[in-house]
Design an enzyme around this catalytic site. Structure first.
Site, PDB file in Angstrom:
ATOM      1  N   SER A 104       0.866  -1.196   0.000  1.00  0.00           N
ATOM      2  CA  SER A 104       0.000   0.000   0.000  1.00  0.00           C
ATOM      3  C   SER A 104       0.889   1.228   0.000  1.00  0.00           C
ATOM      4  O   SER A 104       1.020   1.921  -0.990  1.00  0.00           O
ATOM      5  CB  SER A 104      -0.941  -0.013   1.207  1.00  0.00           C
ATOM      6  OG  SER A 104      -1.934  -1.002   1.042  1.00  0.00           O
ATOM      7  N   GLY A 176      -3.449   1.039   3.929  1.00  0.00           N
ATOM      8  CA  GLY A 176      -3.602  -0.420   3.958  1.00  0.00           C
ATOM      9  C   GLY A 176      -2.751  -1.101   5.017  1.00  0.00           C
ATOM     10  O   GLY A 176      -3.271  -1.838   5.869  1.00  0.00           O
ATOM     11  N   TYR A 472       5.826  -1.831  13.735  1.00  0.00           N
ATOM     12  CA  TYR A 472       7.274  -1.568  13.743  1.00  0.00           C
ATOM     13  C   TYR A 472       7.945  -2.922  13.558  1.00  0.00           C
ATOM     14  O   TYR A 472       8.599  -3.438  14.445  1.00  0.00           O
ATOM     15  CB  TYR A 472       7.703  -0.900  15.050  1.00  0.00           C
ATOM     16  CG  TYR A 472       7.272   0.554  15.177  1.00  0.00           C
ATOM     17  CD1 TYR A 472       6.938   1.295  14.037  1.00  0.00           C
ATOM     18  CD2 TYR A 472       7.216   1.184  16.408  1.00  0.00           C
ATOM     19  CE1 TYR A 472       6.554   2.625  14.144  1.00  0.00           C
ATOM     20  CE2 TYR A 472       6.837   2.514  16.522  1.00  0.00           C
ATOM     21  CZ  TYR A 472       6.505   3.231  15.382  1.00  0.00           C
ATOM     22  OH  TYR A 472       6.132   4.542  15.492  1.00  0.00           O
TER      23      TYR A 472
HETATM   24  C1  LIG Z   1       8.350   7.344   8.382  1.00  0.00           C
HETATM   25  C2  LIG Z   1       7.415   6.416   9.111  1.00  0.00           C
HETATM   26  C3  LIG Z   1       6.511   6.938  10.034  1.00  0.00           C
HETATM   27  C4  LIG Z   1       5.608   6.106  10.693  1.00  0.00           C
HETATM   28  N1  LIG Z   1       4.750   6.646  11.611  1.00  0.00           N
HETATM   29  C5  LIG Z   1       3.853   5.857  12.237  1.00  0.00           C
HETATM   30  C6  LIG Z   1       2.917   6.385  13.178  1.00  0.00           C
HETATM   31  O1  LIG Z   1       2.910   7.575  13.461  1.00  0.00           O
HETATM   32  N2  LIG Z   1       2.034   5.531  13.761  1.00  0.00           N
HETATM   33  C7  LIG Z   1       2.024   4.194  13.483  1.00  0.00           C
HETATM   34  O2  LIG Z   1       1.187   3.481  14.024  1.00  0.00           O
HETATM   35  N3  LIG Z   1       2.900   3.665  12.621  1.00  0.00           N
HETATM   36  C8  LIG Z   1       3.817   4.466  11.986  1.00  0.00           C
HETATM   37  N4  LIG Z   1       4.692   3.901  11.101  1.00  0.00           N
HETATM   38  C9  LIG Z   1       4.620   2.453  10.838  1.00  0.00           C
HETATM   39  C10 LIG Z   1       3.536   2.161   9.794  1.00  0.00           C
HETATM   40  O3  LIG Z   1       2.256   2.268  10.381  1.00  0.00           O
HETATM   41  C11 LIG Z   1       3.715   0.733   9.276  1.00  0.00           C
HETATM   42  O4  LIG Z   1       4.982   0.612   8.663  1.00  0.00           O
HETATM   43  C12 LIG Z   1       2.610   0.351   8.298  1.00  0.00           C
HETATM   44  O5  LIG Z   1       2.541  -1.047   8.190  1.00  0.00           O
HETATM   45  C13 LIG Z   1       2.848   0.983   6.946  1.00  0.00           C
HETATM   46  O6  LIG Z   1       1.799   0.776   6.067  1.00  0.00           O
HETATM   47  P1  LIG Z   1       2.088   0.935   4.508  1.00  0.00           P
HETATM   48  O7  LIG Z   1       0.850   0.635   3.770  1.00  0.00           O
HETATM   49  O8  LIG Z   1       2.775   2.229   4.245  1.00  0.00           O
HETATM   50  O9  LIG Z   1       3.199  -0.188   4.314  1.00  0.00           O
HETATM   51  P2  LIG Z   1       3.382  -1.462   3.372  1.00  0.00           P
HETATM   52  O10 LIG Z   1       4.852  -1.701   3.409  1.00  0.00           O
HETATM   53  O11 LIG Z   1       2.739  -1.274   2.052  1.00  0.00           O
HETATM   54  O12 LIG Z   1       2.619  -2.616   4.159  1.00  0.00           O
HETATM   55  C14 LIG Z   1       2.985  -3.055   5.463  1.00  0.00           C
HETATM   56  C15 LIG Z   1       2.560  -4.523   5.640  1.00  0.00           C
HETATM   57  O13 LIG Z   1       1.160  -4.664   5.430  1.00  0.00           O
HETATM   58  C16 LIG Z   1       0.886  -5.470   4.281  1.00  0.00           C
HETATM   59  N5  LIG Z   1      -0.166  -4.791   3.515  1.00  0.00           N
HETATM   60  C17 LIG Z   1      -0.065  -3.596   2.890  1.00  0.00           C
HETATM   61  N6  LIG Z   1      -1.240  -3.277   2.339  1.00  0.00           N
HETATM   62  C18 LIG Z   1      -2.106  -4.270   2.614  1.00  0.00           C
HETATM   63  C19 LIG Z   1      -3.468  -4.499   2.300  1.00  0.00           C
HETATM   64  N7  LIG Z   1      -4.159  -3.626   1.589  1.00  0.00           N
HETATM   65  N8  LIG Z   1      -4.048  -5.643   2.729  1.00  0.00           N
HETATM   66  C20 LIG Z   1      -3.340  -6.548   3.450  1.00  0.00           C
HETATM   67  N9  LIG Z   1      -2.039  -6.378   3.786  1.00  0.00           N
HETATM   68  C21 LIG Z   1      -1.427  -5.252   3.374  1.00  0.00           C
HETATM   69  C22 LIG Z   1       2.205  -5.535   3.531  1.00  0.00           C
HETATM   70  O14 LIG Z   1       2.304  -6.694   2.737  1.00  0.00           O
HETATM   71  C23 LIG Z   1       3.212  -5.482   4.642  1.00  0.00           C
HETATM   72  O15 LIG Z   1       3.328  -6.752   5.251  1.00  0.00           O
HETATM   73  C24 LIG Z   1       5.615   4.715  10.428  1.00  0.00           C
HETATM   74  C25 LIG Z   1       6.532   4.191   9.518  1.00  0.00           C
HETATM   75  C26 LIG Z   1       7.434   5.014   8.859  1.00  0.00           C
HETATM   76  C27 LIG Z   1       8.418   4.420   7.887  1.00  0.00           C
END
Ligand SMILES: Cc1cc2nc3c(=O)[nH]c(=O)nc-3n(C[C@H](O)[C@H](O)[C@H](O)COP(=O)(O)OP(=O)(O)OC[C@H]3O[C@@H](n4cnc5c(N)ncnc54)[C@H](O)[C@@H]3O)c2cc1C
Ligand SMILES: *[C@@H]1O[C@H](CO)[C@@H](O)[C@H](O)[C@H]1NC(C)=O
Ligand SMILES: *[C@@H]1O[C@H](CO)[C@@H](O)[C@H](O)[C@H]1NC(C)=O
Ligand SMILES: *[C@@H]1O[C@H](CO)[C@@H](O)[C@H](O)[C@H]1NC(C)=O
Ligand SMILES: *[C@@H]1O[C@H](CO)[C@@H](O)[C@H](O)[C@H]1NC(C)=O
Length: 531
Positions: A104, A176, A472
């Protein structure tokens, strides 16, 4: 070269040719399968022959620690614009033996949304599925997984300045993955996690079926709200409850050099932060490190807060609950809630709200993150080791974020969603270490620093299990056996750290909805028969 070696090389290269031919054959069949199942899919398929393949692959690959240099490339990246494309991806991957990584926003700390060491795999990239429909009559919104949380905040603000959504701080995070693992932020003490505010969802399951809440049933609907991404299906859209915020909120930031007084304040903070009015969240950010090139060491304690009210009421509250901090109006700004999200993201309140729509840019700083939960105040003596480690010359730049619990987080039962870290905990600590130099030496030195820190902390934080936050993601705490023979005893080591007793229910749900373990990765919930 001797004849035997020549022969051996010849045999080896024939194998390689045969193997490559077999793979090319499989590849052709896979592409045919996709076009049979979805006639308009071809323009959404990227293979290494398409010029934009590598830029698409790296555009959301955010952690150079895991993405540089030897990343196995996905066979195909599919960027669906319709549910039927996802269904085709699932059905064809299954029949042709490909694994799926769902991406996502790409913020997974271990890169599990775009890296797999078990070839061959494909990426389903949800960036095109990012629509957001805000309904202010009923205080709800439908959000597709490819939207970022910044886009969600922005769309809500376009319709109302007194509605909000309780999710994370960094606007580029993908909806997501974020909701799949919980999602915490500034509104957490008042409204809980993002995943606590989901009322419906639809996903594509391991059989390629589209299911909404009613069709998936309450077990699966429970599991997807915090049970970790990539285990139960591809969640395409989420219906969330919007929450009320006042027209004026107050955000403050108070930066202190890490001297004796600041250290005392951090120690005292532990006793008050989780008991404060739930309209107030006061966290602390400890920075350490020894930047090279003569820059000054950055040893600071920064207190940051969001109060759902005006600054006069905030100062009055602080005067009674934590007067030692000496917070004044000068440390604070009154803004709208949406502007407070800009400030939290490092912009100013005068910047246009469009900054919340900023796309992720390639990050050149490698990082590692680990997390802990604290259930009794850490002693002054134990803090001494923390201060020493933050001054260590063994890393360039590190941050400890102390995020207070209490409020709404204490009222939600541990079993209501898979996220079990509730009333038991006073605050969460996250440890982040980052380094720009791409060398094995820098990488090992920084990783050793954070791993040793985590080891040091073990007597002072929760134990049996030692709680951790699945968003995390940290593969140090354990992984599935890549051959699929993980036992419950092996999986619970990390599973209970993330989900406590809820891990057992997650395993049961997985066993019911995906018994063949189609959706899997290093820390996906394994399908095991439990007695
Ligand atoms: C700069 C930064 C700031 C952050 N700040 C916060 C914060 O303030 N609060 C907090 O709670 N977290 C925070 N995080 C952590 C963040 O919530 C997680 O990394 C989250 O999983 C990211 O979601 P994504 O869709 O961007 O990641 P992705 O890398 O796309 O997905 C993360 C995981 O979920 C799976 N996934 C993705 N989309 C779907 C879907 N649609 N259905 C099923 N599985 C899916 C992926 O396969 C992977 O295993 C932060 C991370 C970073 C790098
Ligand atoms: C990638 O290349 C193939 C073959 O030329 C083409 O059919 C397909 O549409 C291309 N994909 C994209 C996203 O342009
Ligand atoms: C809001 O909810 C009510 C009651 O369920 C419904 O009748 C109405 O159509 C909804 N409004 C919108 C804009 O969806
Ligand atoms: C923590 O403080 C540092 C230094 O003041 C700052 O750069 C960083 O953005 C802060 N992080 C958070 C999450 O507040
Ligand atoms: C808070 O305390 C300070 C110092 O004691 C005092 O000057 C100020 O009036 C108080 N503010 C409020 C809003 O109670």
């Amino acid at each position: 070269m001797s004849a035997t070696v020549m022969n051996a090389l010849f045999i080896l290269s024939s194998f390689t040719v045969l193997w490559a031919a077999a793979l090319a054959h499989k590849h052709e069949h896979f592409l045919q399968c996709l076009s049979i199942h979805s006639r308009d899919i071809s323009k959404l398929i990227y293979t290494p022959i398409n010029s934009s393949y590598s830029s698409l692959l790296t555009s959301y690959a955010l952690n150079p620690r895991v993405s540089i240099p030897a990343t196995p490339n996905p066979h195909v990246i599919i960027k669906p614009s319709h549910l039927s494309h996802i269904q085709a991806a699932v059905v064809c991957s299954k029949s042709h033996g490909f694994q799926i990584r769902t991406r996502s926003g790409g913020h997974d700390a271990e890169g599990l949304s775009y890296i797999s060491h078990h070839l061959p795999f494909i990426i389903v990239d949800l960036k095109n599925l990012n629509s957001i429909t805000v309904n202010i009559e009923n205080n709800t919104a439908w959000v597709q997984s490819g939207a970022t949380i910044g886009e969600v905040y922005y769309e809500i603000a376009k319709k109302s300045r007194t509605l909000a959504f309780p999710a994370g701080v960094c606007p580029t995070v993908g909806f997501g993955g974020h909701l799949s693992g919980g999602g915490y932020g500034w509104l957490m003490r008042k409204y809980g996690l993002a995943a606590d505010n989901v009322v419906d969802a639809y996903l594509v399951d391991a059989y390629g079926k589209v299911l909404d809440r009613e069709a998936m049933g309450e077990d699966l609907f429970w599991a997807i709200r915090g049970g970790g991404g990539g285990s139960f299906g591809i969640v395409v859209g989420w219906k969330v409850k919007l929450v009320a915020v006042p027209a004026i909120v107050t955000t403050c930031q108070l930066e202190k050099n890490l001297d004796g007084y600041a250290k005392k304040l951090v120690y005292q903070w532990q006793y008050v932060a989780n008991k404060m009015d739930e309209n107030l969240l006061l966290g602390v950010n400890l920075t350490g490190g020894n930047p090279t090139q003569g820059a000054k060491p950055n040893h600071k304690a920064t207190f940051f807060s969001l109060f759902l009210g005006n600054s006069h009421d905030l100062i009055a509250t602080m005067n009674t609950t934590f007067p030692q901090l000496g917070l004044t109006n000068n440390d604070c700004q009154q803004t709208s809630w949406i502007q407070s999200t800009l400030l939290a993201a490092g912009f100013t309140s005068r910047d246009p709200l469009e900054f919340l729509l900023t796309k992720t840019s390639f990050n050149t700083v490698a990082y590692k993150i680990k997390s802990d939960y604290v259930n009794k105040p850490i002693s002054k003596h134990a803090f001494k080791g923390i201060w020493d480690r933050l001054k260590s010359p063994k890393m360039e730049s590190a941050q400890l974020l102390l995020f207070p619990y209490g409020g709404r987080m204490s009222k939600i039962p541990t079993w209501e969603t898979p996220f079990s870290h509730r009333a038991e905990f006073m605050y969460k600590i996250s440890y982040v270490v980052g380094w720009a130099e791409q060398s094995r030496e820098a990488s090992e030195r920084n990783l050793n620093w954070v791993r040793e820190f985590y080891e040091y902390m073990s007597p002072f934080v929760s134990n049996s299990p030692r709680a951790a936050y699945v968003n995390y993601r940290d593969l140090d705490i354990g992984m599935n056996n890549e051959y699929g023979s993980t036992s419950y005893e092996e999986a619970r080591v990390w599973g209970e750290m993330y989900f406590g007793d809820n891990f057992k229910r997650l395993v049961r749900v997985k066993n019911k909805v995906d018994p063949l373990n189609f959706f899997r990765h290093e820390q996906s919930v394994p399908p095991l028969a439990l007695s």
